[in-house]
Write a protein that holds these residues in place. Structure first.
Motif, PDB file in Angstrom:
ATOM      1  N   LEU A 116       0.854  -1.201   0.000  1.00  0.00           N
ATOM      2  CA  LEU A 116       0.000   0.000   0.000  1.00  0.00           C
ATOM      3  C   LEU A 116       0.880   1.237   0.000  1.00  0.00           C
ATOM      4  O   LEU A 116       1.978   1.222   0.528  1.00  0.00           O
ATOM      5  N   ASP A 117       0.353   2.329  -0.527  1.00  0.00           N
ATOM      6  CA  ASP A 117       0.960   3.638  -0.273  1.00  0.00           C
ATOM      7  C   ASP A 117      -0.054   4.724  -0.559  1.00  0.00           C
ATOM      8  O   ASP A 117      -1.094   4.480  -1.173  1.00  0.00           O
ATOM      9  N   ASN A 118       0.294   5.897  -0.111  1.00  0.00           N
ATOM     10  CA  ASN A 118      -0.456   7.106  -0.422  1.00  0.00           C
ATOM     11  C   ASN A 118      -0.564   7.273  -1.933  1.00  0.00           C
ATOM     12  O   ASN A 118       0.371   6.978  -2.672  1.00  0.00           O
ATOM     13  N   ASP A 119      -1.723   7.761  -2.416  1.00  0.00           N
ATOM     14  CA  ASP A 119      -1.951   7.865  -3.858  1.00  0.00           C
ATOM     15  C   ASP A 119      -0.971   8.810  -4.562  1.00  0.00           C
ATOM     16  O   ASP A 119      -0.556   8.537  -5.696  1.00  0.00           O
ATOM     17  N   VAL A 120      -0.585   9.892  -3.887  1.00  0.00           N
ATOM     18  CA  VAL A 120       0.346  10.827  -4.537  1.00  0.00           C
ATOM     19  C   VAL A 120       1.758  10.237  -4.576  1.00  0.00           C
ATOM     20  O   VAL A 120       2.477  10.388  -5.570  1.00  0.00           O
ATOM     21  N   HIS A 121       2.141   9.521  -3.523  1.00  0.00           N
ATOM     22  CA  HIS A 121       3.433   8.819  -3.569  1.00  0.00           C
ATOM     23  C   HIS A 121       3.425   7.781  -4.700  1.00  0.00           C
ATOM     24  O   HIS A 121       4.405   7.637  -5.427  1.00  0.00           O
ATOM     25  N   ALA A 122       2.287   7.074  -4.834  1.00  0.00           N
ATOM     26  CA  ALA A 122       2.186   6.066  -5.900  1.00  0.00           C
ATOM     27  C   ALA A 122       2.311   6.728  -7.278  1.00  0.00           C
ATOM     28  O   ALA A 122       3.069   6.265  -8.135  1.00  0.00           O
ATOM     29  N   ALA A 123       1.600   7.836  -7.475  1.00  0.00           N
ATOM     30  CA  ALA A 123       1.672   8.534  -8.768  1.00  0.00           C
ATOM     31  C   ALA A 123       3.103   9.020  -9.040  1.00  0.00           C
ATOM     32  O   ALA A 123       3.578   8.986 -10.181  1.00  0.00           O
ATOM     33  N   THR A 124       3.780   9.455  -7.983  1.00  0.00           N
ATOM     34  CA  THR A 124       5.162   9.922  -8.138  1.00  0.00           C
ATOM     35  C   THR A 124       6.057   8.770  -8.588  1.00  0.00           C
ATOM     36  O   THR A 124       6.934   8.938  -9.444  1.00  0.00           O
ATOM     37  N   LEU A 125       5.833   7.582  -8.025  1.00  0.00           N
ATOM     38  CA  LEU A 125       6.599   6.406  -8.450  1.00  0.00           C
ATOM     39  C   LEU A 125       6.298   6.052  -9.908  1.00  0.00           C
ATOM     40  O   LEU A 125       7.186   5.615 -10.646  1.00  0.00           O
TER      41      LEU A 125
END
Lengths: 327, 327
Positions: free
Chosen positions: A116-125
């Motif tokens: 899991l991760d925060n959606d903005v961290h995921a988008a950044t990845l």
């Protein structure tokens, strides 16, 4: 033959949980999405929210699929996430008020590795591994939609911070004596320059601009930030006032960010950035107001190359690939 | 026996170049400095500045030393450094107006591996490897002396940025309509909250406070930021005005920094921080004004555990150890 080889690539299951929908999809390691489906989310309670996510995954996995089964599940979620333990700690636009170890729960149900991760961290990845961020090791992902958030990448790594909540750029204060924000702070960027903030300002200022074309659109519930920018470009005084304030304030805060972090690129996403108007204005503002050495160290402020409706799903897939050591 | 073993540890040569002096020393990998010497710097020209550095190293190496010869040279310098190529690109408080490949020059002269970096980056590495930063992977080193600068560490790595100039916190603007700063910006933090800024404000406001005890000290050229804080604590109105503005402004900018980067620790260095007064005030300000979750994620704002007059030298030694793969 080539097409067949393509569809036989391994996939992971990406799950992008938003405030109003859940997007589930198979994603290959190069970001190709051979199958995806959108599901509603029942946000009436904590239990129904979590059940919506589980039901969406269960339904998706029942779609006939003759290729490799998914190797892992990655989930991007709004709010505060402990990515290490896989705990969804808190959200504001979904009723998650006490922590849930969603990773453990999904792992138990679906017998797959889960991250899991925060959606903005995921988008950044997603930007780092599949988007414009592939070309640089130091960039800022700036998402301006309903709210404002950033993801920070340095030395090719996502900056998570002590509690995995680095990047809260929307609550940067630009004026210590500014108006109160719903976060409890004063003078925050978000009520001035986010999509939600832009629309709220238009509504608040409508009585002062009775002839503005924005009034009718607002009443018809059709107003978007993009239409405010369009109106500004066509001389609408209310559009000009609100959009220029947003540009000036976001530009000011961005210059501070650039001076502090010395990124080589700013990659923009989110609905407010989508039509390119805000990006052009910010580029002009930074060129005019930043110290030359600061501006010259920045290669550009650019729109994401990833599809806006897929970036969250792609980000979730990166979490999944990382969980099995494949990125 | 133990003492003898101790002195037989390998050393590197650290060189800490400041605006007014050069400190050269042998440094062991655990930060012990068995020998150091301070040299003057002839800053009358670019050539004399560089010659001062070379002469200091040459002189130091001629001091009788029966232990291991140094394995490498590390140099911390003010200004803009390309740490990859070892180029001193530019400085403002020393007459380096065109780039010099100082690393190549020193390597040629002294036949040792040489690494250069910005002095604040070097001090941040000292905190990471030898100071309070050993206990955490995500921290901010905040140096408030004549100026203000920060070093940012995430995932246990120094954030350098695209041009190795990440950390320019002193030129964060706190007011887009604020007074012009010598950097060319407006409303920068440095003229309000740095040591230089605090003294300049006292001087500017003296005519309005003819009975302030700070006037005499200023004229005797004995005024320091610490004395301004002392006067404020004892009810001096000029001291209160200047120091409270510094606290409020630095505190405001720090909250933005904490929200953006989510560090677990802020480690303070520099003359303005040395007596602990500003740190206590900032801690109070942040506790009172930051969102609770932001404040609670921060373990503390603490004074550096390293000796103030050695942190630059220790940082330079880390550069040297890194250049030979020993850190």
């Amino acid at each position: 033959m080539e097409s067949n080889m393509h569809t036989e690539k391994p996939v992971v299951l990406g799950v992008d949980v938003g405030a109003t929908k859940i997007l589930v999809g198979y994603v290959e390691s190069d970001g190709i999405v051979p199958l995806s489906r959108r599901y509603a989310i029942d946000r009436s309670s904590r239990v129904s929210t979590i059940a919506s996510i589980e039901t969406a995954i269960t339904d998706f996995l029942e779609i006939p699929w003759s290729m490799y089964p998914p190797l892992a599940i990655g989930v991007g979620l709004p709010g505060l996430i402990d990515a290490t333990t896989g705990t969804w700690a808190q959200a504001t636009n979904l009723p998650i008020t006490s922590p849930v170890n969603l990773a453990a729960q999904l792992k138990e149900n679906f017998k797959l590795p889960v991250a899991l991760d925060n959606d903005v961290h995921a988008a950044t990845l997603a930007e780092l591994h599949l988007g414009a961020g592939r070309k640089t090791r130091d960039f800022i992902y700036l998402n301006v939609g309903t709210g404002i958030s950033t993801g920070i990448v340095f030395n090719g790594q996502l900056v998570r911070g002590a509690n995995n909540c680095a990047g809260e750029f929307g609550h940067t204060s630009v004026d210590m004596n500014g108006v109160a924000c719903e976060c409890g702070g004063h003078g925050c960027l978000e009520p001035i320059a986010s999509g939600g903030g832009i629309l709220a300002q238009v509504r608040a200022l409508l009585p002062e601009y009775p002839t503005s074309c924005l009034g009718k659109l607002f009443k018809l519930d059709q107003l978007t930030a993009s239409l405010v920018f369009y109106a500004a470009n066509n001389g609408d005084l209310l559009g000009i006032e609100v959009s220029e304030r947003a540009v000036r304030t976001l530009g000011f805060a961005l210059i501070n960010l650039i001076i502090l972090l010395n990124p080589s690129l700013i990659i923009c996403g989110g609905g407010v950035m989508a039509d390119g108007w805000m990006i052009r204005q910010l580029d002009n503002y930074i060129a005019a107001h930043a110290l030359p050495f600061v501006y010259h160290s920045l290669q550009g402020i650019v729109l994401s190359e990833l599809k806006a409706d897929q970036v969250g799903l792609l980000g979730a897939s990166i979490l999944a690939w990382k969980s099995i050591g494949k990125t």
